[in-house]
Design a protein around this motif. Structure first.
Motif, PDB file in Angstrom:
ATOM      1  N   HIS A   1       0.867  -1.184   0.000  1.00 61.77           N
ATOM      2  CA  HIS A   1       0.000   0.000   0.000  1.00 61.77           C
ATOM      3  C   HIS A   1       0.899   1.228   0.000  1.00 61.77           C
ATOM      4  O   HIS A   1       1.789   1.354   0.834  1.00 61.77           O
ATOM      5  CB  HIS A   1      -0.908  -0.008   1.233  1.00 61.77           C
ATOM      6  CG  HIS A   1      -1.715   1.231   1.399  1.00 61.77           C
ATOM      7  ND1 HIS A   1      -2.605   1.682   0.445  1.00 61.77           N
ATOM      8  CD2 HIS A   1      -1.781   2.136   2.399  1.00 61.77           C
ATOM      9  CE1 HIS A   1      -3.181   2.794   0.866  1.00 61.77           C
ATOM     10  NE2 HIS A   1      -2.692   3.099   2.052  1.00 61.77           N
TER      11      HIS A   1
ATOM     12  N   ASP B   1      -5.679  -0.715  -0.738  1.00 57.81           N
ATOM     13  CA  ASP B   1      -6.141  -1.271   0.527  1.00 57.81           C
ATOM     14  C   ASP B   1      -5.144  -0.976   1.645  1.00 57.81           C
ATOM     15  O   ASP B   1      -3.993  -1.415   1.590  1.00 57.81           O
ATOM     16  CB  ASP B   1      -6.323  -2.788   0.375  1.00 57.81           C
ATOM     17  CG  ASP B   1      -6.854  -3.449   1.627  1.00 57.81           C
ATOM     18  OD1 ASP B   1      -7.297  -2.726   2.541  1.00 57.81           O
ATOM     19  OD2 ASP B   1      -6.822  -4.694   1.689  1.00 57.81           O
TER      20      ASP B   1
ATOM     21  N   PHE C   1      -4.960  -2.296   4.392  1.00 56.61           N
ATOM     22  CA  PHE C   1      -4.652  -3.542   5.089  1.00 56.61           C
ATOM     23  C   PHE C   1      -3.840  -4.487   4.208  1.00 56.61           C
ATOM     24  O   PHE C   1      -3.931  -5.705   4.341  1.00 56.61           O
ATOM     25  CB  PHE C   1      -5.944  -4.212   5.563  1.00 56.61           C
ATOM     26  CG  PHE C   1      -6.718  -3.363   6.522  1.00 56.61           C
ATOM     27  CD1 PHE C   1      -6.259  -3.152   7.808  1.00 56.61           C
ATOM     28  CD2 PHE C   1      -7.890  -2.733   6.120  1.00 56.61           C
ATOM     29  CE1 PHE C   1      -6.963  -2.356   8.694  1.00 56.61           C
ATOM     30  CE2 PHE C   1      -8.599  -1.936   6.994  1.00 56.61           C
ATOM     31  CZ  PHE C   1      -8.136  -1.737   8.286  1.00 56.61           C
TER      32      PHE C   1
ATOM     33  N   ASP D   1      -0.325  -6.308   2.711  1.00 63.04           N
ATOM     34  CA  ASP D   1       0.747  -6.995   3.438  1.00 63.04           C
ATOM     35  C   ASP D   1       1.746  -6.004   4.035  1.00 63.04           C
ATOM     36  O   ASP D   1       2.239  -6.197   5.143  1.00 63.04           O
ATOM     37  CB  ASP D   1       1.485  -7.972   2.519  1.00 63.04           C
ATOM     38  CG  ASP D   1       0.586  -9.089   2.020  1.00 63.04           C
ATOM     39  OD1 ASP D   1      -0.411  -9.405   2.693  1.00 63.04           O
ATOM     40  OD2 ASP D   1       0.888  -9.647   0.949  1.00 63.04           O
ATOM     41  N   THR D   2       2.070  -4.958   3.266  1.00 60.47           N
ATOM     42  CA  THR D   2       3.031  -3.949   3.715  1.00 60.47           C
ATOM     43  C   THR D   2       2.547  -2.559   3.318  1.00 60.47           C
ATOM     44  O   THR D   2       1.690  -2.422   2.446  1.00 60.47           O
ATOM     45  CB  THR D   2       4.427  -4.181   3.091  1.00 60.47           C
ATOM     46  OG1 THR D   2       4.334  -4.053   1.677  1.00 60.47           O
ATOM     47  CG2 THR D   2       4.993  -5.544   3.456  1.00 60.47           C
ATOM     48  N   THR D   3       3.148  -1.541   3.955  1.00 61.91           N
ATOM     49  CA  THR D   3       2.826  -0.150   3.637  1.00 61.91           C
ATOM     50  C   THR D   3       4.125   0.623   3.468  1.00 61.91           C
ATOM     51  O   THR D   3       5.013   0.541   4.324  1.00 61.91           O
ATOM     52  CB  THR D   3       1.986   0.492   4.765  1.00 61.91           C
ATOM     53  OG1 THR D   3       0.782  -0.263   4.917  1.00 61.91           O
ATOM     54  CG2 THR D   3       1.633   1.927   4.427  1.00 61.91           C
TER      55      THR D   3
ATOM     56  N   THR E   1       6.846  -0.816   6.235  1.00 60.09           N
ATOM     57  CA  THR E   1       6.534  -1.695   7.356  1.00 60.09           C
ATOM     58  C   THR E   1       5.526  -2.756   6.937  1.00 60.09           C
ATOM     59  O   THR E   1       4.776  -2.581   5.988  1.00 60.09           O
ATOM     60  CB  THR E   1       5.935  -0.889   8.526  1.00 60.09           C
ATOM     61  OG1 THR E   1       4.796  -0.174   8.063  1.00 60.09           O
ATOM     62  CG2 THR E   1       6.945   0.088   9.107  1.00 60.09           C
ATOM     63  N   ASP E   2       5.535  -3.865   7.689  1.00 58.76           N
ATOM     64  CA  ASP E   2       4.531  -4.894   7.462  1.00 58.76           C
ATOM     65  C   ASP E   2       3.326  -4.634   8.362  1.00 58.76           C
ATOM     66  O   ASP E   2       3.274  -3.623   9.068  1.00 58.76           O
ATOM     67  CB  ASP E   2       5.118  -6.295   7.666  1.00 58.76           C
ATOM     68  CG  ASP E   2       5.579  -6.551   9.093  1.00 58.76           C
ATOM     69  OD1 ASP E   2       5.338  -5.704   9.975  1.00 58.76           O
ATOM     70  OD2 ASP E   2       6.201  -7.604   9.323  1.00 58.76           O
ATOM     71  N   ARG E   3       2.356  -5.533   8.343  1.00 54.91           N
ATOM     72  CA  ARG E   3       1.130  -5.339   9.129  1.00 54.91           C
ATOM     73  C   ARG E   3       1.402  -5.233  10.626  1.00 54.91           C
ATOM     74  O   ARG E   3       0.698  -4.556  11.343  1.00 54.91           O
ATOM     75  CB  ARG E   3       0.177  -6.508   8.895  1.00 54.91           C
ATOM     76  CG  ARG E   3      -0.555  -6.432   7.606  1.00 54.91           C
ATOM     77  CD  ARG E   3      -1.599  -7.524   7.538  1.00 54.91           C
ATOM     78  NE  ARG E   3      -2.069  -7.653   6.182  1.00 54.91           N
ATOM     79  CZ  ARG E   3      -2.345  -8.795   5.605  1.00 54.91           C
ATOM     80  NH1 ARG E   3      -2.203  -9.915   6.259  1.00 54.91           N
ATOM     81  NH2 ARG E   3      -2.767  -8.823   4.358  1.00 54.91           N
TER      82      ARG E   3
END
Length: 183
Positions: A47, A83, A85, A87-89, A124-126
């Motif tokens: 994301h 999204d 939500f 896996d990563t942002t 970062t990941d979730r």
């Protein structure tokens, strides 16, 4: 009668040969091919929210967002999604932009200039674990600072906007390169 040689291979000797061929073909660990081998496994989506711009040039954040999405789609096995939500942002912020004169003419007109942009990035990941690693300067900060500059010459028809666009494209490439797994 023709002489013929018949070889009888029992099932007990075929299975070990098939297993040996499989182990030789796959190796001991799973192997990834192509550009997927360069990036952390287990990630499918990224994301990229619209990049916040703290400078007076408010279009830089949008331009960098578009350039990052293009680079991620082009160079990584990941899919960019809207999204939150995913896996990563990958969050970024444009924290500065400058333009400075490098050389002048005899009558003090700028001949060559330098346009620079500074960005803070965090991937970062979730769970909130940092995925971008700065191996040069380890810090406790969850962001990495990036800076990119581009030279331009107005006498040659180049503009600050052209230089900033080139700097943004180079910066997006550098940020995506930092998404690769360390060897």
């Amino acid at each position: 009668m023709a002489n013929s040689i018949r070889v009888r291979i029992g099932i007990g000797s075929v299975v070990p040969m098939v297993l040996l061929a499989f182990v030789l073909a796959t190796g001991c660990a799973p192997y990834r091919f192509g550009n997927a081998a360069l990036f952390p496994p287990g990630i499918q989506t990224v994301h990229v929210p619209i990049i916040r711009d703290a400078t007076f040039r408010h279009d830089l954040g949008l331009q960098l967002t578009e350039a990052l999405i293009r680079e991620i789609e082009l160079r990584t096995p990941y899919k960019v999604t809207a999204d939150p939500f995913a896996d990563t942002t990958l969050k970024c912020e444009v924290i500065g932009e400058t333009k400075r004169v490098l050389t002048e003419t005899d009558s003090d007109y700028p001949r060559a200039l330098d346009a620079a942009i500074q960005v803070r990035a965090s991937w970062t990941d979730r769970a909130g674990r940092l995925l971008l690693n700065n191996s040069i300067v380890p810090t406790d900060d969850l962001t990495i600072l990036f800076s990119q500059d581009e030279r331009f010459v107005p006498e040659a028809g180049q503009s600050v906007d052209m230089a900033m666009q080139k700097a943004i494209e180079d910066l997006a490439g550098r940020i995506v390169s930092q998404m690769e797994t360390r060897w």
